[in-house]
Write a protein that holds these residues in place. Sequence first.
Motif, PDB file in Angstrom:
ATOM      1  N   LEU A 102       0.603  -0.891  -0.370  1.00  0.00           N
ATOM      2  CA  LEU A 102       0.411  -0.174  -0.074  1.00  0.00           C
ATOM      3  C   LEU A 102       0.955   1.805  -0.072  1.00  0.00           C
ATOM      4  O   LEU A 102       0.184   2.566  -0.466  1.00  0.00           O
ATOM      5  N   ALA A 103       1.879   1.229   0.873  1.00  0.00           N
ATOM      6  CA  ALA A 103       2.861   2.574   1.091  1.00  0.00           C
ATOM      7  C   ALA A 103       3.273   2.360  -0.566  1.00  0.00           C
ATOM      8  O   ALA A 103       3.636   3.792  -1.381  1.00  0.00           O
ATOM      9  N   ALA A 104       4.047   1.283  -1.614  1.00  0.00           N
ATOM     10  CA  ALA A 104       4.882   1.941  -2.776  1.00  0.00           C
ATOM     11  C   ALA A 104       3.281   2.019  -3.521  1.00  0.00           C
ATOM     12  O   ALA A 104       3.473   2.693  -4.393  1.00  0.00           O
ATOM     13  N   ALA A 105       1.722   1.585  -3.646  1.00  0.00           N
ATOM     14  CA  ALA A 105       1.232   2.403  -4.449  1.00  0.00           C
ATOM     15  C   ALA A 105       0.301   4.061  -3.945  1.00  0.00           C
ATOM     16  O   ALA A 105       0.397   4.372  -5.200  1.00  0.00           O
ATOM     17  N   SER A 106       0.596   4.187  -2.677  1.00  0.00           N
ATOM     18  CA  SER A 106       0.818   5.262  -2.219  1.00  0.00           C
ATOM     19  C   SER A 106       2.037   5.975  -3.313  1.00  0.00           C
ATOM     20  O   SER A 106       1.558   8.017  -4.000  1.00  0.00           O
ATOM     21  N   GLY A 120       0.529   3.372   4.568  1.00  0.00           N
ATOM     22  CA  GLY A 120       0.957   1.743   3.575  1.00  0.00           C
ATOM     23  C   GLY A 120       0.122   1.386   5.788  1.00  0.00           C
ATOM     24  O   GLY A 120      -0.996   0.755   5.805  1.00  0.00           O
ATOM     25  N   LEU A 121       0.368   1.838   6.871  1.00  0.00           N
ATOM     26  CA  LEU A 121       0.779   1.301   7.716  1.00  0.00           C
ATOM     27  C   LEU A 121      -0.863   1.266   8.521  1.00  0.00           C
ATOM     28  O   LEU A 121      -1.614   0.188   8.927  1.00  0.00           O
ATOM     29  N   ALA A 122      -1.549   2.123   8.438  1.00  0.00           N
ATOM     30  CA  ALA A 122      -2.950   2.471   8.781  1.00  0.00           C
ATOM     31  C   ALA A 122      -4.073   1.540   7.926  1.00  0.00           C
ATOM     32  O   ALA A 122      -4.692   1.083   7.959  1.00  0.00           O
ATOM     33  N   LEU A 123      -3.173   1.833   6.587  1.00  0.00           N
ATOM     34  CA  LEU A 123      -4.795   0.791   5.775  1.00  0.00           C
ATOM     35  C   LEU A 123      -4.841  -0.654   5.859  1.00  0.00           C
ATOM     36  O   LEU A 123      -5.268  -1.354   5.377  1.00  0.00           O
ATOM     37  N   ALA A 124      -2.531  -0.910   5.937  1.00  0.00           N
ATOM     38  CA  ALA A 124      -3.005  -2.626   6.637  1.00  0.00           C
ATOM     39  C   ALA A 124      -3.372  -3.256   7.601  1.00  0.00           C
ATOM     40  O   ALA A 124      -4.366  -4.081   7.752  1.00  0.00           O
ATOM     41  N   ILE A 300      -8.659   4.863  -5.110  1.00  0.00           N
ATOM     42  CA  ILE A 300      -8.183   4.354  -3.599  1.00  0.00           C
ATOM     43  C   ILE A 300      -9.096   2.869  -2.436  1.00  0.00           C
ATOM     44  O   ILE A 300      -8.036   2.112  -2.144  1.00  0.00           O
ATOM     45  N   LEU A 301      -9.943   3.344  -2.871  1.00  0.00           N
ATOM     46  CA  LEU A 301     -10.937   2.319  -3.105  1.00  0.00           C
ATOM     47  C   LEU A 301     -10.362   0.321  -3.117  1.00  0.00           C
ATOM     48  O   LEU A 301     -10.441  -0.072  -2.644  1.00  0.00           O
ATOM     49  N   ALA A 302     -10.662   0.696  -4.368  1.00  0.00           N
ATOM     50  CA  ALA A 302      -9.852  -0.190  -5.458  1.00  0.00           C
ATOM     51  C   ALA A 302      -8.581  -1.209  -4.791  1.00  0.00           C
ATOM     52  O   ALA A 302      -8.604  -1.962  -4.253  1.00  0.00           O
ATOM     53  N   VAL A 303      -8.281  -0.217  -5.029  1.00  0.00           N
ATOM     54  CA  VAL A 303      -6.616  -0.330  -4.417  1.00  0.00           C
ATOM     55  C   VAL A 303      -6.164  -0.908  -2.512  1.00  0.00           C
ATOM     56  O   VAL A 303      -5.623  -2.062  -2.970  1.00  0.00           O
ATOM     57  N   LEU A 304      -6.877  -0.685  -2.506  1.00  0.00           N
ATOM     58  CA  LEU A 304      -7.391  -0.723  -0.352  1.00  0.00           C
ATOM     59  C   LEU A 304      -7.893  -2.340  -0.830  1.00  0.00           C
ATOM     60  O   LEU A 304      -7.311  -2.794   0.454  1.00  0.00           O
ATOM     61  N   LEU A 305      -8.908  -2.226  -1.383  1.00  0.00           N
ATOM     62  CA  LEU A 305      -9.225  -3.870  -1.080  1.00  0.00           C
ATOM     63  C   LEU A 305      -8.166  -4.730  -2.050  1.00  0.00           C
ATOM     64  O   LEU A 305      -8.618  -5.780  -1.662  1.00  0.00           O
ATOM     65  N   VAL A 306      -7.900  -4.701  -3.301  1.00  0.00           N
ATOM     66  CA  VAL A 306      -7.104  -5.333  -3.536  1.00  0.00           C
ATOM     67  C   VAL A 306      -6.012  -5.921  -3.950  1.00  0.00           C
ATOM     68  O   VAL A 306      -6.169  -7.383  -3.529  1.00  0.00           O
ATOM     69  N   ILE A 307      -5.147  -4.855  -2.572  1.00  0.00           N
ATOM     70  CA  ILE A 307      -3.766  -5.439  -2.328  1.00  0.00           C
ATOM     71  C   ILE A 307      -3.745  -6.215  -1.452  1.00  0.00           C
ATOM     72  O   ILE A 307      -3.559  -7.200  -1.259  1.00  0.00           O
ATOM     73  N   LYS A 308      -5.038  -5.829  -0.092  1.00  0.00           N
ATOM     74  CA  LYS A 308      -4.768  -6.365   1.148  1.00  0.00           C
ATOM     75  C   LYS A 308      -5.295  -7.819   0.607  1.00  0.00           C
ATOM     76  O   LYS A 308      -5.585  -8.577   1.694  1.00  0.00           O
ATOM     77  N   GLY A 309      -6.839  -7.898  -0.569  1.00  0.00           N
ATOM     78  CA  GLY A 309      -7.063  -9.091  -0.368  1.00  0.00           C
ATOM     79  C   GLY A 309      -5.891  -9.954  -1.175  1.00  0.00           C
ATOM     80  O   GLY A 309      -5.923 -11.313  -0.974  1.00  0.00           O
ATOM     81  N   ILE A 310      -5.097  -9.534  -2.378  1.00  0.00           N
ATOM     82  CA  ILE A 310      -4.132 -10.439  -2.579  1.00  0.00           C
ATOM     83  C   ILE A 310      -3.254 -11.732  -1.428  1.00  0.00           C
ATOM     84  O   ILE A 310      -2.887 -12.403  -1.314  1.00  0.00           O
ATOM     85  N   LYS A 328     -12.180 -16.800   1.236  1.00  0.00           N
ATOM     86  CA  LYS A 328     -13.452 -16.081   2.925  1.00  0.00           C
ATOM     87  C   LYS A 328     -12.640 -15.275   3.480  1.00  0.00           C
ATOM     88  O   LYS A 328     -13.093 -14.093   4.449  1.00  0.00           O
ATOM     89  N   LEU A 329     -10.845 -15.428   3.678  1.00  0.00           N
ATOM     90  CA  LEU A 329     -10.461 -14.984   4.392  1.00  0.00           C
ATOM     91  C   LEU A 329     -10.426 -13.145   4.298  1.00  0.00           C
ATOM     92  O   LEU A 329     -10.137 -12.210   4.809  1.00  0.00           O
ATOM     93  N   ALA A 330     -10.180 -13.068   2.525  1.00  0.00           N
ATOM     94  CA  ALA A 330      -9.930 -12.461   2.257  1.00  0.00           C
ATOM     95  C   ALA A 330     -11.330 -11.354   2.303  1.00  0.00           C
ATOM     96  O   ALA A 330     -11.001  -9.678   2.540  1.00  0.00           O
ATOM     97  N   ALA A 331     -12.781 -11.551   2.306  1.00  0.00           N
ATOM     98  CA  ALA A 331     -13.673 -10.896   2.361  1.00  0.00           C
ATOM     99  C   ALA A 331     -13.964 -10.704   3.472  1.00  0.00           C
ATOM    100  O   ALA A 331     -14.310 -10.041   4.073  1.00  0.00           O
ATOM    101  N   VAL A 332     -13.379 -10.952   4.772  1.00  0.00           N
ATOM    102  CA  VAL A 332     -13.756 -10.452   6.317  1.00  0.00           C
ATOM    103  C   VAL A 332     -13.293  -9.585   6.436  1.00  0.00           C
ATOM    104  O   VAL A 332     -12.930  -8.737   6.952  1.00  0.00           O
ATOM    105  N   LEU A 333     -11.385  -9.814   5.867  1.00  0.00           N
ATOM    106  CA  LEU A 333     -10.071  -8.602   6.603  1.00  0.00           C
ATOM    107  C   LEU A 333     -10.004  -7.779   5.249  1.00  0.00           C
ATOM    108  O   LEU A 333      -8.938  -6.590   5.929  1.00  0.00           O
TER     109      LEU A 333
END
Length: 596
Positions: A102-106, A120-124, A300-310, A328-333
Motif C-alpha cells: 500500500l505504501a508503494a501504491a501511495s 500504508g501502515l494505517a490501511l494495512a 483508493i477503495l479499489a487499491v485498498l481492497l485488491v492489495i489487501k485481498g491478494i 473468505k479470509l480476504a472478504a472478512v479482512l
Amino acid sequence: METSSFLQYSLVLLLAAVIAVPLAKRARLGAVLGYLAAGALIGPSLLNLIGNADEIAQISELGVILMLFVIGLELSPQRLWLMRRQVFGWGTAQVVSSALALAAASLLLGIGWKTAIVVGLALALSSTAIGLQILSERKELHSGHGRLAFAILLLQDVAAIPILALVPLLAARHATAGALPDVLYVLREVLVIAAVIVGGRLLLRPLFRSAARTQIPEVFTASTLLVVLGTAWLLHQVGVSMSLGAFLAGVLLADSEYRHEIEARVDPFKGLLLGLFFISVGMSVNLSLLREQPFLIATILAVLLVIKGIVLVAIARLAGETAATALKLAAVLSQGGEFAFVILTLAVQNTLIDPQLHQLIVVAITLSMAMTPILISACVKLLPAQSKAPRSYDQIDDTETPQVIIAGFGRFGQIVARVLRANKIRFTAIENSIEQVEISRRFGNRIYYGDPTRSDLLRAAHIDKVELFIVATDDPEANIRTARLVRRMYPQLKVFARARNRQHAFRLMDLGALIERETFHSSLVLSRRVLEALGMSSELAAQRVAAFREFDEKLLAEQHLIYDDEAAIMQNSREAQRDLDNLFEADIAGEKESQT
C-alpha cells in the motif's frame, strides 16, 4: 462552549447514536458503521446540526485512549504464546506485506515517502469490530479462515501501538533536523517509556490496593482514570502518542488482581467516548467528495481492497488453507479498520498528511467497511459447493485396538480423554463436528470425524473389543440414540454416559447406562467452598455435602421408577425436601448438643 449549546449538541449526538446504531446492527453492519453513519448524518456534509465539531473531536479522543488501555489490560502473554505461530508469523506477514504494498501504491500516486509509510501502515489494519462480529454471527470463529482471521486481528491490535508511536517520529517538524537531534529525541522517548514501566511496576499495585481498601467505588474509578489519563499525559509531554501511554498502563495492570474490577469501571466510559470518536470521524467525512472526485475515491477503495485481498489470499494459501478459505479470509479482512482513523487523525495533527488527502482516505475506508457484508455474501454465492458441501465421514482403519471409545469430544469428553491419556490408556474418539476434530488433532488426539450412531463406524473402531464405551455428546437426543445403539449391539459392554439433567439421566438409566450428571459434582464442590467461606469448618462442610450427595443419589434412583408420572414425581419431590430438611435439622441439633 456555552451551556445551552453543550446540552443541544449532547442531545443531538445521543439521539443520532440511539437511532443509527440499532438500525446498523439490525442490518448486520455493526455498531462502528452505525456511529459513522450517525456522524455523517448530523455533520456539515448533510444536516449540519453540530457547529463545533473540532471540540467534540478533541473530547472524543479520550475514547481512543481508553480503548487502548483496555486492549493492554486484556493482552495476555500466555494467549499470545499459545498462538505465537499464527499471530507473530502470519499476522506479521500480513501487516508488513500489506503496508509495503500500500505504501508503494501511495508513492506511485505521487505521495511523499513519509506520508506513504503512514498511509500504508494505517490501511494495512482491518476492522476488529466488523471482522469478529461477522465471524461470530456466521458461527465461523472456529473455522479455518476464522482462526486465521482472529490471529491476524490480534497481531494488528498489538501492531497499532508501535505504529502510533512511529507517527510523531516521522512528523514534519523532525524532517529538517539533523541525525543527532533525532537520536536524542528517540532516546528521550525510550527513557520515559522505561521510567513509566519501572514506576508503574512499583506504584500501581499499592495505589489500587489503597483505593480498594476505602470500599468506595468512586475512589477506585477515579484512581483508574487517574492512571490512564496521567500516563497518557506524561508520554504526550515528550512527544509520544497518548494512546501508547494508555496502552502501557493497561499492560502493566494486565496481570494484577484488580484487572477485572478496573475493566468494569472503565468500560462504560470507553464505550461512550469511543462511540463519540466514531461519530466525530463520521462528521469529518466530506460526502461532497463522492460527487466531486468519485474516480479518485473509487481508485483508493479499489487499491485498498485488491492489495489487501491478494495479500490475505496468499497468506491463507501459505498457511495450508484451501482456495475457498483464502477467499473468505480476504472478504472478512480486506477492509480498512478503526485504528486507521486513529492513526490518520494523529498524522493530520502532526502535519504528515494533507487534510484533503485525509478526507479522501477516510471516505474510502468507510466505504470499504460498509462493503464487507456485501463482499462476504458475494463470496458465499460464488463458492456454493465449497461453503455448503458437507465433508464425508472419516474411514476408521486402525489396526491397534483401543481400550475405550469416547463418543463426543467437546469440553466433557476432552477432560475424560486427558485423564485416560495421562494414565497411558488407549482410546479412540468419534466427533461429529469437523471444527472440533481439526482442533483436537493438532494436540495429537486419536479422533475421527463421524456419527457415533452409525453401527458400521463403531465396528470399524473395534467396539467389539473395547472394555468401555463413553457417551459424552452434548446433544441429549444424540446421546440417547448412541447409548441405545451400543446397548442393542453389545448388551454386555459397560456404557458410561453424560447426563445433562434428571430427565435425561432417567432415560439413560432406562438403557442400563451408568450416568454422570455433567454439573452435579462441580455444583457440590462449589457448595462446599461456599459453606467454608461462610465460616463452616472444612471437615463439617465436606460432611454436609457428602450427606446431600448420598441423599440425592438415592432420590434419583427412587424417582427413576416413577419419572413418567408427573404427579408422583411432584409428590415425591415435596416429601424428599421435607426428609432433607429433617436430616440436616437432626445433624445441626446433634452438633449443638455435642458443643454444650
